[in-house]
Scaffold this motif. Structure first.
Motif, mmCIF file in Angstrom:
data_model
loop_
_atom_site.group_PDB
_atom_site.id
_atom_site.type_symbol
_atom_site.label_atom_id
_atom_site.label_comp_id
_atom_site.label_asym_id
_atom_site.label_seq_id
_atom_site.Cartn_x
_atom_site.Cartn_y
_atom_site.Cartn_z
ATOM 1 N N ARG A 1 0.839 -1.210 0.000
ATOM 2 C CA ARG A 1 0.000 0.000 0.000
ATOM 3 C C ARG A 1 0.871 1.256 0.000
ATOM 4 O O ARG A 1 0.584 2.220 -0.724
ATOM 5 C CB ARG A 1 -0.933 0.017 1.224
ATOM 6 N N ASN A 2 1.925 1.255 0.802
ATOM 7 C CA ASN A 2 2.813 2.413 0.865
ATOM 8 C C ASN A 2 3.546 2.624 -0.460
ATOM 9 O O ASN A 2 3.727 3.775 -0.907
ATOM 10 C CB ASN A 2 3.827 2.242 1.999
ATOM 11 N N PHE A 3 3.979 1.543 -1.081
ATOM 12 C CA PHE A 3 4.636 1.598 -2.390
ATOM 13 C C PHE A 3 3.713 2.248 -3.420
ATOM 14 O O PHE A 3 4.107 3.178 -4.138
ATOM 15 C CB PHE A 3 5.012 0.175 -2.812
ATOM 16 N N GLU A 4 2.471 1.795 -3.462
ATOM 17 C CA GLU A 4 1.517 2.319 -4.446
ATOM 18 C C GLU A 4 1.122 3.764 -4.135
ATOM 19 O O GLU A 4 0.936 4.573 -5.060
ATOM 20 C CB GLU A 4 0.295 1.410 -4.510
ATOM 21 N N LYS A 5 1.018 4.087 -2.862
ATOM 22 C CA LYS A 5 0.707 5.469 -2.488
ATOM 23 C C LYS A 5 1.853 6.390 -2.889
ATOM 24 O O LYS A 5 1.636 7.489 -3.436
ATOM 25 C CB LYS A 5 0.456 5.565 -0.981
ATOM 26 N N HIS A 6 3.070 5.952 -2.648
ATOM 27 C CA HIS A 6 4.251 6.746 -2.980
ATOM 28 C C HIS A 6 4.311 7.041 -4.480
ATOM 29 O O HIS A 6 4.496 8.201 -4.884
ATOM 30 C CB HIS A 6 5.515 6.006 -2.537
ATOM 31 N N ILE A 7 4.154 6.019 -5.305
ATOM 32 C CA ILE A 7 4.290 6.253 -6.744
ATOM 33 C C ILE A 7 3.112 7.056 -7.288
ATOM 34 O O ILE A 7 3.281 7.871 -8.203
ATOM 35 C CB ILE A 7 4.484 4.939 -7.528
ATOM 36 N N SER A 8 1.925 6.865 -6.704
ATOM 37 C CA SER A 8 0.767 7.630 -7.180
ATOM 38 C C SER A 8 0.912 9.107 -6.837
ATOM 39 O O SER A 8 0.492 9.978 -7.603
ATOM 40 C CB SER A 8 -0.536 7.071 -6.595
ATOM 41 N N GLN A 9 1.530 9.408 -5.697
ATOM 42 C CA GLN A 9 1.747 10.798 -5.310
ATOM 43 C C GLN A 9 2.854 11.454 -6.133
ATOM 44 O O GLN A 9 3.034 12.676 -6.073
ATOM 45 C CB GLN A 9 2.085 10.886 -3.819
ATOM 46 N N ASN A 10 3.569 10.647 -6.889
ATOM 47 C CA ASN A 10 4.639 11.160 -7.740
ATOM 48 C C ASN A 10 4.330 11.004 -9.227
ATOM 49 O O ASN A 10 5.242 10.918 -10.058
ATOM 50 C CB ASN A 10 5.962 10.477 -7.375
ATOM 51 N N GLY A 11 3.028 10.977 -9.535
ATOM 52 C CA GLY A 11 2.625 11.092 -10.932
ATOM 53 C C GLY A 11 2.337 9.806 -11.671
ATOM 54 O O GLY A 11 2.149 9.830 -12.891
ATOM 55 N N ILE A 12 2.284 8.681 -10.970
ATOM 56 C CA ILE A 12 1.950 7.421 -11.641
ATOM 57 C C ILE A 12 0.510 7.040 -11.312
ATOM 58 O O ILE A 12 0.136 6.920 -10.151
ATOM 59 C CB ILE A 12 2.922 6.291 -11.246
#
Length: 292
Positions: A166-177
């Motif tokens: 969940r943290n991995f996906e949140k991180h990348i989504s907050q950075n434009g993915i």
């Protein structure tokens, strides 16, 4: 053809896979479904061109499902109109020795999409809470502190991995993915039929693996762990969609439609405007080129 509502497939509450359909009757021929998909695929291709110029978002499409659920053919049909430079497909199998020298998400970070591009994970980082959960002995290959044998892998280990994902996906989504995850929901009977066809049709013999039968023997475990993974990690930043997969043509259309509709929510994706100085002198530049 019956109207398809993408929201019907999105996981927003806890689900039971056994209660969800693996087939969807829409009253349409395969030809009509294919025509619908052609139009969606063309729209997605045009959108990716605009995304490339916009250069702020990447799109990560995650595909999970049991063997024969149609992931490969879905990728071929949904994304066939794309510029080959605009989409990259990665398939994550058993980690190699170099990958095992890093944490289990490392190789997935390396395969994330560049800005303006689509990346497709055909089997994904979720293998680390699916296959490894059915076969926990695989975790020992990761050489983790405090894990010396299978008995050391306690329930909280899997809970921690879900949180890490969940943290991995949140991180990348907050950075434009933009992250969209699809579980291809295949029935056990349909899988049996598809495996039989692989054996009976000469041109598909090469696709059959004895490993398919071995993993089929763990069907109930996989369903339990898929359900847990989906329920634990479907978030607003990275939603799961459970797609009925017994009908391949319909499944492809549903996935294509969901991607298209989700991308429409990003209204800021537009082609950049021409540079002001170029725009101001455009007639002069045209005149120079015409006189060459």
């Amino acid at each position: 053809m019956k109207s398809i509502d993408s929201a019907d497939f999105k996981v927003v509450d806890k689900i039971k896979l056994s209660k969800l359909p693996t087939n969807l009757e829409v009253g349409a021929s395969d030809e009509k479904k294919e025509n619908k998909l052609e139009k969606i695929s063309a729209k997605l291709s045009e959108l990716q061109d605009v995304m490339y110029a916009h250069n702020k978002y990447g799109v990560l499409i995650c595909l999970q499902g049991m063997d024969t659920s149609g992931k490969d053919s879905l990728i071929r049909e949904v994304f066939k109109g794309f510029n080959s430079r605009g989409v990259v497909v990665s398939s994550f199998k058993t980690p190699n020795s170099a990958e095992l020298e890093h944490d289990y998400l490392w190789r997935h970070y390396l395969a994330l999409p560049e800005k303006g591009k689509f990346a497709i994970f055909n089997r994904t980082h979720y293998e680390n809470v699916l296959v490894t959960r059915v076969h926990p002995e695989y975790i020992l290959n990761e050489n983790l502190p405090g894990i010396e044998n299978v008995e050391d892998i306690r329930p909280e280990f899997w809970g921690n991995r879900m949180e890490q994902i969940r943290n991995f996906e949140k991180h990348i989504s907050q950075n434009g993915i933009i992250v969209l995850k699809f579980y291809m929901h295949l029935s056990k009977e349909e899988q049996r039929q598809r495996l039989l066809r692989r054996l009976e049709e000469g041109k598909h013999n090469w696709k059959f693996s004895t490993g398919d039968l071995k993993e089929r023997g763990h069907w109930d475990e996989y369903m339990e762990y898929y359900e847990d993974a989906i329920n634990s990690t479907s978030t607003e930043e990275a939603p799961w969609y459970v797609v009925p997969a017994d009908d391949k043509e319909m499944a492809r259309y549903i996935v294509g439609k969901i991607i298209w509709e989700e991308m429409q929510k990003h209204t800021d994706i537009k082609e950049p405007e021409m540079d002001g100085k170029v725009k101001e002198n455009i007639e002069m530049y045209k005149d120079i080129l015409k006189k060459e």
